[in-house]
Design an enzyme around this catalytic site. Sequence first.
Site, PDB file in Angstrom:
ATOM      1  N   LYS A  18       0.797  -1.229   0.000  1.00 17.09           N
ATOM      2  CA  LYS A  18       0.000   0.000   0.000  1.00 17.09           C
ATOM      3  C   LYS A  18       0.833   1.284   0.000  1.00 17.09           C
ATOM      4  CE  LYS A  18      -4.396  -1.540   1.867  1.00 17.09           C
ATOM      5  NZ  LYS A  18      -4.241  -2.998   2.063  1.00 17.09           N
ATOM      6  N   GLU A  20     -10.563   6.695   3.629  1.00 18.75           N
ATOM      7  CA  GLU A  20     -11.451   5.825   4.389  1.00 18.75           C
ATOM      8  C   GLU A  20     -10.737   4.492   4.551  1.00 18.75           C
ATOM      9  OE1 GLU A  20     -11.563   3.588   1.241  1.00 18.75           O
ATOM     10  OE2 GLU A  20     -12.237   5.597   0.789  1.00 18.75           O
ATOM     11  N   SER A  34       1.757  -9.791  -0.831  1.00 22.82           N
ATOM     12  CA  SER A  34       1.398  -8.365  -0.763  1.00 22.82           C
ATOM     13  C   SER A  34       1.684  -7.737   0.592  1.00 22.82           C
ATOM     14  CB  SER A  34      -0.087  -8.185  -1.119  1.00 22.82           C
ATOM     15  OG  SER A  34      -0.908  -9.022  -0.327  1.00 22.82           O
TER      16      SER A  34
HETATM   17  C1  LIG Z   1      -5.105  -3.970   1.454  1.00 21.16           C
HETATM   18  C2  LIG Z   1      -4.407  -5.243   1.194  1.00 21.16           C
HETATM   19  C3  LIG Z   1      -4.775  -6.096   0.131  1.00 21.16           C
HETATM   20  C4  LIG Z   1      -5.967  -5.856  -0.746  1.00 21.16           C
HETATM   21  O1  LIG Z   1      -5.904  -4.742  -1.549  1.00 21.16           O
HETATM   22  P1  LIG Z   1      -5.609  -4.808  -3.121  1.00 21.16           P
HETATM   23  O2  LIG Z   1      -5.961  -3.456  -3.591  1.00 21.16           O
HETATM   24  O3  LIG Z   1      -6.504  -5.879  -3.697  1.00 21.16           O
HETATM   25  O4  LIG Z   1      -4.187  -5.146  -3.291  1.00 21.16           O
HETATM   26  C5  LIG Z   1      -4.016  -7.229  -0.101  1.00 21.16           C
HETATM   27  N1  LIG Z   1      -2.970  -7.541   0.683  1.00 21.16           N
HETATM   28  C6  LIG Z   1      -2.590  -6.774   1.725  1.00 21.16           C
HETATM   29  C7  LIG Z   1      -1.439  -7.182   2.546  1.00 21.16           C
HETATM   30  C8  LIG Z   1      -3.298  -5.593   2.014  1.00 21.16           C
HETATM   31  O5  LIG Z   1      -2.915  -4.843   3.059  1.00 21.16           O
END
Ligand SMILES: *Cc1c(COP(=O)(O)O)cnc(C)c1O
Length: 400
Positions: A92, A114, A381
């Site tokens: 993010k 938000e 992610s």
């Molecule tokens: C917020 C988040 C997501 C989901 O958001 P995307 O916009 O689909 O990437 C996925 N993995 C993690 C670790 C997150 O914090």
Amino acid sequence: MATTAAPSVAGRFGPWGGRYVPETLVAALDELEQAYAEAQADPDFHVKLDALLRDYAGRPTPLYHAARLSESLGGARIYLKREDLLHTGAHKINNCLGQALLAVRMGKRRIIAETGAGQHGVATATVCALFGLECVVYMGEEDMRRQELNVYRMRLLGAEVRGVSSGSRTLKDAINEAMRDWVTNVRTTHYLLGSVLGAHPYPTMVRDFHRVISREARAQIIEKEGRLPTAIIACVGGGSNAIGVFYEFIPDKEVRLIGVEAGGRSPKLGEHAARFSGGAPGVLQGTYSYVLQDEDGQIALTHSVSAGLDYASIGPEHAALHDSGRAEYTSATDAEALDATLRLARTEGIIPALESAHAVAECIRLAPKLKPQEILLVNISGRGDKDMGILTRELKLTGA
Ligand SMILES: *Cc1c(COP(=O)(O)O)cnc(C)c1O
């Protein structure tokens, strides 16, 4: 969620995307589109952003060969793209740094956002502290109760967290409040959207800020293996980490792109967040895409063990990639994600975020069906530290 004005033609991915916002926001979206186009064309903007991504966020992230996981599954060679190693623990920050830099460039010193689980709120509060910007984060009161630690983190970073007590007191109510704030304060305020959602230009802009993931990953896999992977796997909430890791591979037709949605507890409406299997065309948060809804078009409740995937809509570019067949979308259940978390923890010493564990779950299903010379690239992610509360409840561990 207000859906009054007609969409502009710009920002369409096939029929998807566009701009479904109140008239009062059209000028602000035009201004943002213009400022973003100018920033994109300005080498100085890229120099600044690249320096922050490198020195502050920790890019490039490694592409790691998960040898023990690969061996235990007995198929493809598995590589993990380590977005979990970034500052604040997930991808993010790529987008938040980009948008904060843009807000400063536009002379907007007040940021609103938000947040559901609080992860986007924390990343936003982080960049606001870094740039000395005023930060207001809207959050449903029910979510604030469930995510007490993230509320505290945001406040520690200097953000104001405004509890929303309307409706179900969760994310969709916080979105409504943030929209209302933006309409009122649009001259001074930038709305920092956290995924490839929202009205044009957000889905395109947020994608571009995450493209760095696939730019790095493509070069890294070629350097390590001299060829492209068989498939790339990513979890899909709004879809930002997935589009980030897919994007530079889209022209490489032989590379399968696999998005994994939250299968939740069951395929029953309300118990999952699998928009492509359970959703229908609709508008949420200013964009036209697949939306989980009831027969009357009311936004459905969703469920996932991972808060980041627990959202009723999906980015419009994914809707187009789905329809064209260029990307495939599947889902993993809560139980499969929890199993995948344990498996990655114990084979590699890496505790993934529960969101990322959905991608790992698909990797666990797919890898044994592939040949040993084939390559799977899985986007991790985020890291699992934020999920310890849920994990201690859901995964009962005994003994050694
Ligand atoms: C917020 C988040 C997501 C989901 O958001 P995307 O916009 O689909 O990437 C996925 N993995 C993690 C670790 C997150 O914090």
